[in-house]
Design a protein around this motif. Structure first.
Motif, PDB file in Angstrom:
ATOM      1  N   PHE A 290     120.748  50.025  -5.192  1.00 30.48           N
ATOM      2  CA  PHE A 290     120.274  48.735  -4.478  1.00 30.48           C
ATOM      3  C   PHE A 290     121.166  47.657  -4.997  1.00 30.48           C
ATOM      4  O   PHE A 290     120.817  46.957  -5.852  1.00 30.48           O
ATOM      5  N   ASP A 291     122.386  47.221  -4.193  1.00 25.35           N
ATOM      6  CA  ASP A 291     123.309  46.491  -4.987  1.00 25.35           C
ATOM      7  C   ASP A 291     122.778  44.925  -5.127  1.00 25.35           C
ATOM      8  O   ASP A 291     121.831  44.293  -4.337  1.00 25.35           O
ATOM      9  N   LEU A 292     123.623  44.210  -5.971  1.00 24.72           N
ATOM     10  CA  LEU A 292     123.038  42.816  -6.357  1.00 24.72           C
ATOM     11  C   LEU A 292     123.058  41.903  -5.368  1.00 24.72           C
ATOM     12  O   LEU A 292     122.039  41.170  -4.972  1.00 24.72           O
ATOM     13  N   PRO A 293     124.337  41.826  -4.396  1.00 24.46           N
ATOM     14  CA  PRO A 293     123.994  40.852  -3.096  1.00 24.46           C
ATOM     15  C   PRO A 293     122.688  41.194  -2.336  1.00 24.46           C
ATOM     16  O   PRO A 293     122.025  40.308  -1.818  1.00 24.46           O
ATOM     17  N   LEU A 294     122.550  42.464  -1.912  1.00 26.42           N
ATOM     18  CA  LEU A 294     121.325  42.845  -1.281  1.00 26.42           C
ATOM     19  C   LEU A 294     119.975  42.509  -1.790  1.00 26.42           C
ATOM     20  O   LEU A 294     119.191  41.826  -1.468  1.00 26.42           O
ATOM     21  N   ARG A 295     119.620  42.924  -3.032  1.00 24.10           N
ATOM     22  CA  ARG A 295     118.411  42.645  -3.840  1.00 24.10           C
ATOM     23  C   ARG A 295     118.252  41.258  -3.979  1.00 24.10           C
ATOM     24  O   ARG A 295     116.943  40.572  -4.189  1.00 24.10           O
ATOM     25  N   ARG A 296     119.243  40.606  -4.460  1.00 21.59           N
ATOM     26  CA  ARG A 296     119.178  39.050  -4.701  1.00 21.59           C
ATOM     27  C   ARG A 296     118.652  38.226  -3.463  1.00 21.59           C
ATOM     28  O   ARG A 296     117.913  37.494  -3.439  1.00 21.59           O
ATOM     29  N   SER A 297     119.545  38.610  -2.306  1.00 19.39           N
ATOM     30  CA  SER A 297     118.974  37.795  -0.889  1.00 19.39           C
ATOM     31  C   SER A 297     117.811  38.225  -0.650  1.00 19.39           C
ATOM     32  O   SER A 297     116.907  37.242  -0.230  1.00 19.39           O
ATOM     33  N   LEU A 298     117.367  39.408  -0.640  1.00 19.98           N
ATOM     34  CA  LEU A 298     116.001  39.878  -0.165  1.00 19.98           C
ATOM     35  C   LEU A 298     114.946  39.281  -1.059  1.00 19.98           C
ATOM     36  O   LEU A 298     113.871  38.903  -0.819  1.00 19.98           O
ATOM     37  N   LEU A 299     115.241  39.212  -2.515  1.00 22.46           N
ATOM     38  CA  LEU A 299     114.373  38.403  -3.600  1.00 22.46           C
ATOM     39  C   LEU A 299     114.162  37.117  -3.190  1.00 22.46           C
ATOM     40  O   LEU A 299     112.928  36.523  -3.138  1.00 22.46           O
ATOM     41  N   MET A 300     115.134  36.364  -2.838  1.00 22.88           N
ATOM     42  CA  MET A 300     114.863  34.826  -2.558  1.00 22.88           C
ATOM     43  C   MET A 300     114.223  34.897  -1.256  1.00 22.88           C
ATOM     44  O   MET A 300     113.442  33.679  -1.124  1.00 22.88           O
ATOM     45  N   ALA A 301     114.577  35.627  -0.230  1.00 30.50           N
ATOM     46  CA  ALA A 301     113.565  35.454   0.934  1.00 30.50           C
ATOM     47  C   ALA A 301     112.297  35.808   0.669  1.00 30.50           C
ATOM     48  O   ALA A 301     111.372  35.246   1.231  1.00 30.50           O
ATOM     49  N   ILE A 302     111.765  36.781  -0.159  1.00 27.83           N
ATOM     50  CA  ILE A 302     110.243  37.038  -0.573  1.00 27.83           C
ATOM     51  C   ILE A 302     109.744  36.044  -1.290  1.00 27.83           C
ATOM     52  O   ILE A 302     108.638  35.600  -0.945  1.00 27.83           O
ATOM     53  N   LYS A 303     110.453  35.399  -2.363  1.00 21.84           N
ATOM     54  CA  LYS A 303     109.891  34.040  -3.073  1.00 21.84           C
ATOM     55  C   LYS A 303     109.728  32.852  -2.014  1.00 21.84           C
ATOM     56  O   LYS A 303     108.597  32.384  -2.358  1.00 21.84           O
ATOM     57  N   GLU A 304     110.573  32.807  -1.101  1.00 18.86           N
ATOM     58  CA  GLU A 304     110.433  31.720  -0.304  1.00 18.86           C
ATOM     59  C   GLU A 304     109.047  32.016   0.623  1.00 18.86           C
ATOM     60  O   GLU A 304     108.394  31.165   0.808  1.00 18.86           O
ATOM     61  N   THR A 305     108.838  33.261   0.917  1.00 18.35           N
ATOM     62  CA  THR A 305     107.574  33.588   1.668  1.00 18.35           C
ATOM     63  C   THR A 305     106.369  33.092   0.850  1.00 18.35           C
ATOM     64  O   THR A 305     105.340  32.764   1.406  1.00 18.35           O
ATOM     65  N   PHE A 306     106.374  33.782  -0.330  1.00 21.09           N
ATOM     66  CA  PHE A 306     105.186  33.641  -1.444  1.00 21.09           C
ATOM     67  C   PHE A 306     105.228  32.055  -1.339  1.00 21.09           C
ATOM     68  O   PHE A 306     103.876  31.560  -1.425  1.00 21.09           O
ATOM     69  N   ASN A 307     106.064  31.322  -1.760  1.00 19.20           N
ATOM     70  CA  ASN A 307     105.839  29.851  -1.824  1.00 19.20           C
ATOM     71  C   ASN A 307     105.189  29.177  -0.704  1.00 19.20           C
ATOM     72  O   ASN A 307     104.173  28.262  -0.776  1.00 19.20           O
ATOM     73  N   ASN A 308     105.556  29.535   0.528  1.00 21.27           N
ATOM     74  CA  ASN A 308     104.759  29.010   1.682  1.00 21.27           C
ATOM     75  C   ASN A 308     103.449  29.355   1.896  1.00 21.27           C
ATOM     76  O   ASN A 308     102.777  28.829   2.563  1.00 21.27           O
ATOM     77  N   ALA A 309     103.155  30.812   1.687  1.00 29.28           N
ATOM     78  CA  ALA A 309     101.695  31.192   1.680  1.00 29.28           C
ATOM     79  C   ALA A 309     100.840  30.110   0.645  1.00 29.28           C
ATOM     80  O   ALA A 309      99.802  30.076   1.187  1.00 29.28           O
ATOM     81  N   VAL A 310     101.293  30.045  -0.581  1.00 23.21           N
ATOM     82  CA  VAL A 310     100.617  29.342  -1.502  1.00 23.21           C
ATOM     83  C   VAL A 310     100.263  27.896  -1.068  1.00 23.21           C
ATOM     84  O   VAL A 310      99.075  27.083  -1.037  1.00 23.21           O
ATOM     85  N   LYS A 311     101.400  27.209  -0.631  1.00 23.42           N
ATOM     86  CA  LYS A 311     101.431  25.701   0.010  1.00 23.42           C
ATOM     87  C   LYS A 311     100.874  25.439   1.116  1.00 23.42           C
ATOM     88  O   LYS A 311     100.131  24.459   1.385  1.00 23.42           O
ATOM     89  N   HIS A 312     100.840  26.335   2.287  1.00 23.95           N
ATOM     90  CA  HIS A 312     100.612  25.896   3.479  1.00 23.95           C
ATOM     91  C   HIS A 312      99.653  27.033   4.363  1.00 23.95           C
ATOM     92  O   HIS A 312      98.764  26.589   5.393  1.00 23.95           O
ATOM     93  N   SER A 313      99.239  28.198   3.789  1.00 24.44           N
ATOM     94  CA  SER A 313      98.770  29.041   4.653  1.00 24.44           C
ATOM     95  C   SER A 313      97.108  28.949   4.530  1.00 24.44           C
ATOM     96  O   SER A 313      96.306  29.184   5.336  1.00 24.44           O
ATOM     97  N   GLY A 314      96.680  28.367   3.185  1.00 17.16           N
ATOM     98  CA  GLY A 314      95.311  28.268   3.101  1.00 17.16           C
ATOM     99  C   GLY A 314      94.690  29.558   3.074  1.00 17.16           C
ATOM    100  O   GLY A 314      93.312  29.772   3.165  1.00 17.16           O
ATOM    101  N   ALA A 315      95.378  30.726   2.748  1.00 17.46           N
ATOM    102  CA  ALA A 315      94.880  32.209   2.719  1.00 17.46           C
ATOM    103  C   ALA A 315      94.087  32.500   1.356  1.00 17.46           C
ATOM    104  O   ALA A 315      94.373  31.767   0.182  1.00 17.46           O
ATOM    105  N   THR A 316      93.355  33.514   1.415  1.00 17.33           N
ATOM    106  CA  THR A 316      92.665  33.644   0.085  1.00 17.33           C
ATOM    107  C   THR A 316      92.913  35.263  -0.188  1.00 17.33           C
ATOM    108  O   THR A 316      92.698  35.938  -1.107  1.00 17.33           O
ATOM    109  N   GLU A 317      93.748  35.703   0.930  1.00 13.65           N
ATOM    110  CA  GLU A 317      94.088  37.388   0.222  1.00 13.65           C
ATOM    111  C   GLU A 317      95.820  37.308   1.029  1.00 13.65           C
ATOM    112  O   GLU A 317      95.971  37.034   2.118  1.00 13.65           O
ATOM    113  N   LEU A 318      96.422  38.094   0.133  1.00 16.70           N
ATOM    114  CA  LEU A 318      97.915  38.441   0.760  1.00 16.70           C
ATOM    115  C   LEU A 318      98.405  40.020   0.492  1.00 16.70           C
ATOM    116  O   LEU A 318      98.187  40.430  -0.699  1.00 16.70           O
ATOM    117  N   LEU A 319      98.764  40.422   1.532  1.00 20.33           N
ATOM    118  CA  LEU A 319      99.237  41.768   1.290  1.00 20.33           C
ATOM    119  C   LEU A 319     100.801  41.929   1.119  1.00 20.33           C
ATOM    120  O   LEU A 319     101.611  41.470   1.827  1.00 20.33           O
TER     121      LEU A 319
END
Length: 712
Positions: free
Chosen positions: A577-606
């Motif tokens: 799993f080459d660096l360009p792939l895993r880095r881009s995917l990791l950045m996208a996942i981190k962005e999703t985590f950050n949005n969930a914490v700031k705006h979703s008001g969720a109590t549970e995340l899968l």
């Protein structure tokens, strides 16, 4: 056959004898009584000479007898002795000659001939070949009745001995209407023909240089048979019908069809060859002719043969081969003829002895004209080593004309062929477009281009592999340097800050500042660990990526009210799993985590990580308040950046959300993308060879992001 001497006629005149004797007696002084005894003796000697000559005539080998004293009921009755040359050797050819005469005015009622040779023989009668056989244990019986006529005839036998004993035995019996019989047997009256004599089969007189045959054994003597194993009866041989017609030269076009194919020899020319003849000789004949423009060919027939072998060529195309000079080969060239110049070629081979080629081509045109090409001196002899001569339409001056070695019907060749071998009509060669020269050249050029492109791709692949290896080595070095230098210094900075903080009072403003510095340093250490994970080439696997993402999520949500549930495939592949792939995917996942914490008001995340059908699928789903995608602000570019990032990787980003039903984000990246489209790594090779640009672009994208629910 030896000439018979005329019987001398001796007439004794009594008176003349007495006068001569008296004169002689008076001159010599002798009395008649004394000479009477001498006279009687002289008369006796004369009578003895006359008797001897008469006996010699009666016993001469040219047998004309008054009665048929022998019969064909016993096949050996008419045979002579076994004869051969004076010397016998293996692989020997021996030529026998004998002549005889049928009396003038006689009528032949029956003529039978028996012959065999140990090992092979060819029989000639008046220069005509009658047959060829190779079994000495059998007798060959020929019926020559229809060939016999008053006058002198010539018998010839060309015999061949392969090994050991050699002999020829022969018998001819000719029965005349008046009851007389002519018999010719094998004996010393036959002559042996020296090698190299031409036309001996037709010579009616034998030169004195031809030695008589040698009787090697009488009939029935060993090693030959007393009675043949079988008698091979040849059908009655018919006389050759001679066709007389006008002579046609080699000028090709005549106004009328003067000859006919009904007689196979009408269209033939003369026997031709090169100026010099020798054994195992190859002779190449060339001739061109032209069919008038606009003419239509109705029929084109070619007949030829070569002593010994030939290969026929027409416009450079091989039409056939032949190896039996006694037969004519008949080719139908009707479908091959077209207006224009054509080239005839014959590659002839002479194994031994005589050599010659005879040829005739007849082309009938629709307007009644006929084109004829015969074997004559207009043919050219092609020197050895000339390439492509069979297609040349013009003959150089250095090609010598052919030599006429014998006219048609002359010895040693036939007057009429034994058989005509008819070759099926020859069809023109169909040339398809893929057989054309332009197609072959185009195909060769295309293959050359493909080869060059393949070599270029292989070179680029090798260069890419080398760049990748160098990149991995550089990444490993950078990871070591960051860990050993920057990481250790940041750790020391945190330790010094904590020590300085412990020496200050709790109410000190400096202590609070030192605490902030320590927290920032710890954050930097965490960032350094992430950078080390991204840079370290030993972490370029799916399994390490899944483990790192799960660890990062656990640390990220530990201080929040959101409970993170992990659903990762326990048998995650260890595929690269080459660096360009895993880095881009990791950045996208981190962005999703950050949005969930700031705006979703969720109590549970899968967090779900799956490996399905050569695809890596990552799903982030919360139970928050969600949002209406139709009312999402168009000015926000977070979602666009996510989609663009996944598109560059060959994957996709799917966002699903409804108010009150949370938000679901699915990332899918096909890991076979680079193998399915091998040219992508060539077109985008700069991305791998310049990783700094990729990281710079990633940082710019991160700085442009705005955290809001529509950018998940």
């Amino acid at each position: 056959m030896q000439k018979q001497a005329n019987t001398p006629t001796i007439v004794i005149n009594k008176n003349l004898l007495n006068l001569s004797v008296n004169l002689w007696l008076k001159r010599n002084g002798l009395c008649s009584f004394q000479f009477r005894g001498a006279t009687i003796l002289w008369l006796f000697l004369c009578l003895a000479s006359i008797t001897q000559l008469a006996n010699a005539r009666a016993t001469d080998h040219t047998d004309i007898v008054n009665q048929a004293q022998e019969s064909f009921d016993n096949p050996t009755n008419v045979l002579g002795s076994w004869i051969w040359g004076a010397h016998t050797s293996d692989g020997q050819t021996c030529q026998f000659w004998r002549s005889f005469e049928v009396p003038s005015g006689a009528t032949v009622t029956r003529a039978r001939l028996l012959v065999t040779v140990d090992n092979e023989h060819t029989l000639f009668f008046d220069g005509r070949e009658l047959g060829h056989r190779a079994e000495w244990r059998n007798l060959c019986e020929y019926d020559l009745t229809l060939l016999m006529s008053p006058g002198r005839h010539v018998l010839g036998v060309m015999a061949f001995n392969s090994k050991d004993f050699a002999g020829m035995i022969f018998g001819l019996r000719v029965e005349l209407a008046d009851g007389r019989t002519i018999q010719v047997k094998s004996d010393s009256s036959w002559r042996i023909i020296p090698v190299g004599v031409r036309g001996w089969e037709k010579m009616t007189e034998a030169p004195d240089t031809w030695q008589p045959a040698t009787v090697v054994a009488p009939l029935g003597a060993s090693p030959w048979w007393q009675k043949p194993a079988d008698i091979e009866v040849i059908p009655p041989i018919q006389p050759i019908k001679t066709f007389v017609g006008p002579s046609i030269g080699h000028s090709d076009i005549v106004n009328e069809a003067l000859g006919s194919f009904d007689n196979p020899t009408n269209v033939l020319g003369s026997w031709i060859w090169a100026a010099h003849i020798f054994d195992r000789q190859t002779c190449q004949f060339w001739r061109s002719f032209e069919i008038p423009s606009g003419a239509t060919v109705m029929r084109a027939r070619l007949r030829m043969t070569v002593d010994n072998e030939h290969t026929l060529l027409f416009d450079g195309r091989e039409l056939g081969r032949g190896a039996e000079w006694r037969n004519l080969c008949d080719y139908d060239l009707t479908y091959l003829m077209s207006p224009g110049r054509h080239v005839l070629g014959v590659m002839a081979f002479n194994s031994a002895g005589f050599a010659g080629m005879i040829f005739g081509l007849r082309v009938e045109l629709a307007d009644g004209r006929t084109l004829q090409v015969k074997s004559d001196s207009s043919w050219r002899i092609v020197p050895e080593g000339v390439r492509g001569w069979e297609k040349m339409t013009e003959a150089p001056d250095t090609w010598q004309p052919a030599t006429i070695v014998a006219p048609l019907g002359a010895l040693p060749w036939w007057q009429k062929p034994e058989d005509i071998e008819v070759v099926p009509p020859l069809q023109p060669i169909k040339s398809y477009f893929w057989q054309s020269s332009w197609f072959e050249i185009s195909l060769m050029v295309l293959c050359g281009l493909i080869l060059l492109i393949s070599l270029s791709l292989m070179a680029q692949l090798a260069l890419h592999q080398k760049e990748r290896w160098l990149l991995q080595q550089e990444r490993a070095r950078i990871a070591r340097d960051i860990h050993d230098d920057l990481g250790s210094r940041m750790t020391q900075l945190v330790l010094h800050g904590e020590v300085a903080q412990s020496e200050l009072s709790a109410e000190s403003e400096t202590r609070s500042q030192l605490q902030d510095i320590c927290e920032e340093a710890r954050g930097l250490l965490s960032s350094v660990d992430e950078i080390l994970w991204a840079v370290n080439p030993r972490r370029d696997t799916l399994r390490d990526f899944a483990s790192y993402v799960c660890g990062y999520a656990q640390e990220f949500f530990k201080l929040t009210s959101i409970q993170c549930i992990f659903d990762a495939d326990p048998e995650m592949s260890a595929a690269r799993f080459d660096l360009p792939l895993r880095r881009s995917l990791l950045m996208a996942i981190k962005e999703t985590f950050n949005n969930a914490v700031k705006h979703s008001g969720a109590t549970e995340l899968l967090l779900q990580i799956r490996w399905q059908r050569q695809k890596l699928i990552v799903v982030v789903q919360d139970n928050g308040k969600g949002f209406d995608m139709a009312k999402a602000k168009a000015g926000r570019n977070g979602l666009t950046n996510m989609s663009q990032r996944m598109k560059e990787l060959g994957g996709n980003c799917l966002v699903t959300s409804k108010p009150g039903h949370g938000c679901r984000v699915e990332f899918a990246i096909p890991l076979t993308h680079w193998r399915q489209r091998p040219w992508d790594w060539i077109l985008k090779a700069k991305r791998f060879s310049t990783p700094g640009n990729e990281m710079k672009q990633s940082r710019e994208n991160e700085g442009a992001k705005i955290h809001d629910p529509t950018n998940c």
